[in-house]
Structure formats: structure tokens, C-alpha cells
Design a protein around this motif. Structure first.
Motif, PDB file in Angstrom:
ATOM      1  N   GLU A  49      -9.662  24.766  -9.035  1.00 34.52           N
ATOM      2  CA  GLU A  49      -9.241  25.302 -10.321  1.00 34.52           C
ATOM      3  C   GLU A  49      -8.304  24.352 -11.060  1.00 34.52           C
ATOM      4  O   GLU A  49      -8.134  24.467 -12.274  1.00 34.52           O
ATOM      5  N   ASP A  50      -7.709  23.403 -10.320  1.00 35.09           N
ATOM      6  CA  ASP A  50      -6.772  22.445 -10.917  1.00 35.09           C
ATOM      7  C   ASP A  50      -7.418  21.064 -11.030  1.00 35.09           C
ATOM      8  O   ASP A  50      -6.762  20.038 -10.827  1.00 35.09           O
ATOM      9  N   ASN A  51      -8.720  21.028 -11.284  1.00 35.55           N
ATOM     10  CA  ASN A  51      -9.492  19.794 -11.456  1.00 35.55           C
ATOM     11  C   ASN A  51      -9.650  19.001 -10.152  1.00 35.55           C
ATOM     12  O   ASN A  51      -9.944  17.807 -10.190  1.00 35.55           O
ATOM     13  N   GLY A  52      -9.458  19.646  -9.033  1.00 34.55           N
ATOM     14  CA  GLY A  52      -9.727  18.990  -7.762  1.00 34.55           C
ATOM     15  C   GLY A  52     -11.218  18.962  -7.471  1.00 34.55           C
ATOM     16  O   GLY A  52     -11.942  19.912  -7.811  1.00 34.55           O
ATOM     17  N   ARG A  53     -11.699  17.909  -6.839  1.00 34.59           N
ATOM     18  CA  ARG A  53     -13.132  17.765  -6.577  1.00 34.59           C
ATOM     19  C   ARG A  53     -13.515  18.395  -5.238  1.00 34.59           C
ATOM     20  O   ARG A  53     -12.684  18.541  -4.337  1.00 34.59           O
TER      21      ARG A  53
ATOM     22  N   GLU B 213     -25.025  24.089   5.019  1.00 33.24           N
ATOM     23  CA  GLU B 213     -24.312  23.328   4.002  1.00 33.24           C
ATOM     24  C   GLU B 213     -23.193  24.175   3.413  1.00 33.24           C
ATOM     25  O   GLU B 213     -23.437  25.294   2.928  1.00 33.24           O
ATOM     26  N   ILE B 214     -21.955  23.639   3.484  1.00 32.50           N
ATOM     27  CA  ILE B 214     -20.806  24.365   2.955  1.00 32.50           C
ATOM     28  C   ILE B 214     -20.043  23.459   2.000  1.00 32.50           C
ATOM     29  O   ILE B 214     -20.190  22.236   2.018  1.00 32.50           O
ATOM     30  N   GLU B 215     -19.226  24.055   1.179  1.00 31.47           N
ATOM     31  CA  GLU B 215     -18.439  23.321   0.192  1.00 31.47           C
ATOM     32  C   GLU B 215     -16.992  23.241   0.650  1.00 31.47           C
ATOM     33  O   GLU B 215     -16.391  24.254   1.030  1.00 31.47           O
ATOM     34  N   ILE B 216     -16.426  22.047   0.650  1.00 31.16           N
ATOM     35  CA  ILE B 216     -15.019  21.865   1.010  1.00 31.16           C
ATOM     36  C   ILE B 216     -14.328  21.056  -0.073  1.00 31.16           C
ATOM     37  O   ILE B 216     -14.970  20.366  -0.868  1.00 31.16           O
ATOM     38  N   GLY B 217     -13.012  21.145  -0.099  1.00 28.40           N
ATOM     39  CA  GLY B 217     -12.228  20.440  -1.103  1.00 28.40           C
ATOM     40  C   GLY B 217     -11.232  19.481  -0.488  1.00 28.40           C
ATOM     41  O   GLY B 217     -11.398  19.011   0.648  1.00 28.40           O
ATOM     42  N   ASN B 218     -10.149  19.223  -1.212  1.00 25.07           N
ATOM     43  CA  ASN B 218      -9.156  18.237  -0.782  1.00 25.07           C
ATOM     44  C   ASN B 218      -8.327  18.679   0.418  1.00 25.07           C
ATOM     45  O   ASN B 218      -7.603  17.869   0.993  1.00 25.07           O
ATOM     46  N   GLU B 219      -8.425  19.939   0.806  1.00 26.70           N
ATOM     47  CA  GLU B 219      -7.632  20.414   1.941  1.00 26.70           C
ATOM     48  C   GLU B 219      -8.039  19.762   3.258  1.00 26.70           C
ATOM     49  O   GLU B 219      -7.287  19.813   4.237  1.00 26.70           O
ATOM     50  N   PHE B 220      -9.226  19.121   3.289  1.00 28.86           N
ATOM     51  CA  PHE B 220      -9.693  18.475   4.512  1.00 28.86           C
ATOM     52  C   PHE B 220      -9.699  16.946   4.413  1.00 28.86           C
ATOM     53  O   PHE B 220     -10.215  16.280   5.303  1.00 28.86           O
TER      54      PHE B 220
ATOM     55  N   VAL C  94       0.809  -1.218   0.000  1.00 23.83           N
ATOM     56  CA  VAL C  94       0.000   0.000   0.000  1.00 23.83           C
ATOM     57  C   VAL C  94       0.836   1.258   0.000  1.00 23.83           C
ATOM     58  O   VAL C  94       0.299   2.347  -0.174  1.00 23.83           O
ATOM     59  N   ASP C  95       2.136   1.169   0.184  1.00 22.73           N
ATOM     60  CA  ASP C  95       2.939   2.383   0.217  1.00 22.73           C
ATOM     61  C   ASP C  95       2.999   3.067  -1.146  1.00 22.73           C
ATOM     62  O   ASP C  95       3.434   4.208  -1.262  1.00 22.73           O
ATOM     63  N   ASP C  96       2.580   2.357  -2.210  1.00 19.34           N
ATOM     64  CA  ASP C  96       2.546   2.957  -3.540  1.00 19.34           C
ATOM     65  C   ASP C  96       1.182   3.535  -3.881  1.00 19.34           C
ATOM     66  O   ASP C  96       1.006   4.061  -4.979  1.00 19.34           O
ATOM     67  N   ILE C  97       0.203   3.438  -2.990  1.00 24.66           N
ATOM     68  CA  ILE C  97      -1.165   3.842  -3.329  1.00 24.66           C
ATOM     69  C   ILE C  97      -1.749   4.687  -2.204  1.00 24.66           C
ATOM     70  O   ILE C  97      -2.737   4.310  -1.594  1.00 24.66           O
ATOM     71  N   ILE C  98      -1.146   5.819  -1.908  1.00 26.69           N
ATOM     72  CA  ILE C  98      -1.662   6.718  -0.884  1.00 26.69           C
ATOM     73  C   ILE C  98      -2.254   7.944  -1.575  1.00 26.69           C
ATOM     74  O   ILE C  98      -1.607   8.540  -2.434  1.00 26.69           O
ATOM     75  N   SER C  99      -3.464   8.290  -1.206  1.00 27.27           N
ATOM     76  CA  SER C  99      -4.132   9.432  -1.818  1.00 27.27           C
ATOM     77  C   SER C  99      -4.668  10.347  -0.732  1.00 27.27           C
ATOM     78  O   SER C  99      -4.956   9.910   0.385  1.00 27.27           O
ATOM     79  N   ALA C 100      -4.805  11.620  -1.071  1.00 29.17           N
ATOM     80  CA  ALA C 100      -5.400  12.596  -0.157  1.00 29.17           C
ATOM     81  C   ALA C 100      -6.391  13.465  -0.916  1.00 29.17           C
ATOM     82  O   ALA C 100      -6.507  14.664  -0.658  1.00 29.17           O
ATOM     83  N   GLU C 101      -7.089  12.836  -1.880  1.00 29.68           N
ATOM     84  CA  GLU C 101      -8.034  13.574  -2.697  1.00 29.68           C
ATOM     85  C   GLU C 101      -9.386  12.870  -2.724  1.00 29.68           C
ATOM     86  O   GLU C 101      -9.487  11.664  -2.472  1.00 29.68           O
ATOM     87  N   ILE C 102     -10.414  13.621  -3.072  1.00 29.74           N
ATOM     88  CA  ILE C 102     -11.772  13.075  -3.180  1.00 29.74           C
ATOM     89  C   ILE C 102     -11.859  12.238  -4.463  1.00 29.74           C
ATOM     90  O   ILE C 102     -11.535  12.727  -5.549  1.00 29.74           O
ATOM     91  N   PRO C 103     -12.278  10.976  -4.376  1.00 31.69           N
ATOM     92  CA  PRO C 103     -12.373  10.140  -5.574  1.00 31.69           C
ATOM     93  C   PRO C 103     -13.481  10.607  -6.528  1.00 31.69           C
ATOM     94  O   PRO C 103     -14.361  11.387  -6.149  1.00 31.69           O
ATOM     95  N   ASP C 104     -13.428  10.083  -7.730  1.00 30.46           N
ATOM     96  CA  ASP C 104     -14.433  10.411  -8.744  1.00 30.46           C
ATOM     97  C   ASP C 104     -15.745   9.715  -8.390  1.00 30.46           C
ATOM     98  O   ASP C 104     -15.812   8.490  -8.324  1.00 30.46           O
ATOM     99  N   PRO C 105     -16.838  10.477  -8.180  1.00 28.86           N
ATOM    100  CA  PRO C 105     -18.114   9.850  -7.811  1.00 28.86           C
ATOM    101  C   PRO C 105     -18.751   9.066  -8.954  1.00 28.86           C
ATOM    102  O   PRO C 105     -19.651   8.248  -8.715  1.00 28.86           O
TER     103      PRO C 105
END
Length: 319
Positions: free
Chosen positions: A137-141, A151-158, A64-75
């Protein structure tokens, strides 16, 4: 540091948390009951899940050390993983979006969230990676969450770093980090000695100093920890065993004696791991080929006889 010297720095730091909505927990509940009504079920299921996770990491050839993500997956392409990450791997939100978040103290962040948004994973100044968290702006979800009925909108920073494979298997909060610093082992091993959380306050006379009462007031054991101990589950594990080897000058080892056996101990002091190593080198040709720090790999230390003994298990060493 013995682990680091033998195996190198560790690769992963994983925080594995129980999900009270696991089907294995919910199907054992009576109608109208909630998971917090049966901490014994929670403890038993979590302990079994923990064993399975260790098997996944150590026996199934999963790296798993090659598959670490910190982004929202594609729904659209992966709705299952998107649902897990957005419900289990979102920190807070905190900061200006939610000043009342538990991770806030005196108006400041205590868990370093929200994290910076970066286009690629890079190594930070402290040696730890700064994971890719693309901006909107960089295609982040982004996702919509409710905070204080708004209701608020959050991104990958959380988003907390995760492994998509572990998240899919266990459907719970499993924080996976890559770590390569030798200092990380200190943080890893201190967890077993941190002790329990406590908060004590009161009004007493100026000279009151009842240490027993202070200990009883300060010792806090949650229902989860209590059940874990009652069911005799291991609080922590370490493998392999680290053996402390004595180092001293000739006839300068530490000796414990009483008034009755002082003369005998002075004449024939008990062996230490160091003096036993020298004796084994004289009697066992194989021991003579080893460095002192290599002895525990092939010999066990018998505390009662104060001698090293050849291991009975393991792979034989040629010649």
C-alpha cells in the motif's frame, strides 16, 4: 575489544555466500555434470571471488555502508538487479506461508522473518537498524514465488538486506548489515570458534562412555569444508594481529620451571612483555614516549629472546 578501542565499532557485517550457478563454475563442468559433482571447483572459484570482494571493499574506495537496501528493486529501471535480488536475497518464505521452511522450529521463526514493514529506516530498541521495507500500500513491490508447487505473493518483509553494488558485481547472496554496537565484535569473532554442526543419537549400555568414539561420531566435516582444508585455503583471517600483554606486580610474573632449572629461574626469571617494556624505556628514548598498550604498534615481541624489537616496516615516526 582491542579492535574496538583502536578503530571504533565496526560498520559492516557481510555474509558472502557461494553461488553454484556462477559462470566460472558452470563452464568448468563436463556435459551432464552439476556443481555438487565438483566441490573442488566450487571451493577454488569461491576463494577467488572472496579475494576480489575484499579488494572491492578495501582498495577500490567503495563505501557500501551508505547503500544498504532491503526492498525489491524496480524490474523496469533495473531488471538485472531485480533478477539477482529476487533469486538470491529472498528469505524463505517461511511462517504461515511455508511452515516446513528450514528456519522454522516448533512452529516458531528462528531467523526473525518475516520482518516488519516500515516506511523509513529507523534505529531499533537493540541499537540495530530496522531497514525500510515498504508495504504494498506504500508503493512497496511484490513478487510471485513458488512454495510447495503453489504460487504465492510476497513483499519486502522477506528481503534480506543487500548492497546493490556487491549484488551486481558478484550475482550471489551477499547479506550486508550496518552495525555500530561494541557488542557486535563479539558476534563477529565467535564465528571462527563455533565448531562444526553435529547431530548424534544411538543406543548404548548404561556405563558406555567412550570419549574417542563420541568425538569421532560428533565431528562432521562437509565436502566443501574438506576441500577448503585440502586446498590449504584459510578458514578465517584476522588483521591486524592482537598481542597479549602481560600485567603483573613486581616479581609476580608467571614462571615455568623444571626440577633441574628451578634455582636458575628463581634467580633470573625470563622477561615478560611488561618487564621488557620497562627495559626498553630505559634504553630507547622513543619507547619512553609510548604507553604500554602502544608498544605493539612500533615494536614486535620476540618470543625466543623475550624482548621487544623495533619494527623494520611501516612509516617512520618524526623525531
Amino acid at each position: 575489544m582491542t579492535y574496538v578501542r583502536n578503530y571504533g565499532t565496526q560498520d559492516l557485517f557481510i555474509t558472502f555466500t557461494c553461488n553454484p550457478k556462477w559462470t566460472e563454475i558452470e563452464r568448468e563442468l563436463e556435459p551432464g555434470q552439476k556443481p555438487q559433482d565438483h566441490h573442488d571447483i566450487i571451493a577454488r572459484v569461491f576463494q577467488q571471488k572472496l579475494k576480489v570482494m575484499m579488494d572491492v571493499l578495501t582498495k577500490y574506495g567503495v563505501f557500501v555502508d551508505d547503500i544498504i537496501s532491503a526492498e525489491i528493486p524496480d524490474p523496469v529501471t533495473d531488471p538485472h538487479l531485480h533478477d539477482i535480488v529476487t533469486t538470491q536475497m529472498v528469505h524463505g518464505p517461511c511462517g504461515a506461508l511455508n511452515p516446513l521452511s528450514p528456519c522454522m522450529a516448533d512452529g516458531k521463526y528462528t531467523k526473525r522473518y518475516p520482518r516488519p514493514l516500515v516506511a523509513e529506516t529507523v534505529t531499533g530498541n537493540d541499537g540495530y537498524p530496522v531497514y525500510r521495507r515498504r508495504s504494498k500500500e506504500d508503493n512497496g513491490r511484490t513478487i510471485k514465488v513458488k512454495v510447495q508447487n503453489q504460487e504465492i505473493e510476497i513483499g519486502n518483509e522477506f528481503i534480506v538486506p543487500y548492497c546493490s553494488l556487491l549484488s551486481r558485481i558478484f550475482e550471489t547472496h551477499a547479506n550486508v548489515k550496518s552495525c555500530h554496537s561494541a557488542k557486535s565484535i563479539k558476534n563477529l569473532c565467535k564465528y571462527v570458534t563455533k565448531g562444526s554442526d553435529m547431530a548424534v543419537f544411538g543406543i548404548a549400555s548404561e556405563n558406555a562412555n567412550d570419549e574417542m568414539s563420541h568425538f569421532q561420531m560428533g565431528r562432521y566435516v562437509s565436502t566443501n569444508e574438506a576441500l577448503w582444508r585440502l586446498l590449504s585455503f584459510q578458514i578465517h583471517e584476522r588483521y591486524p594481529t592482537v598481542v597479549h600483554l602481560a600485567v603483573h606486580l613486581e616479581n609476580r610474573q608467571r614462571v615455568y620451571f623444571t626440577e633441574a632449572n628451578a634455582a636458575q629461574r628463581a634467580e633470573r626469571p625470563p622477561s615478560t612483555t611488561l618487564t621488557s617494556f620497562f627495559a626498553m624505556c630505559e634504553a630507547d628514548p622513543f619507547a619512553a614516549t609510548l604507553m604500554y598498550v602502544e608498544m605493539p604498534k612500533y615494536y614486535t615481541w620476540n618470543q625466543s629472546t623475550k624482548k621487544f624489537q623495533r619494527r623494520k616496516q611501516g612509516t617512520p615516526v618524526p623525531d
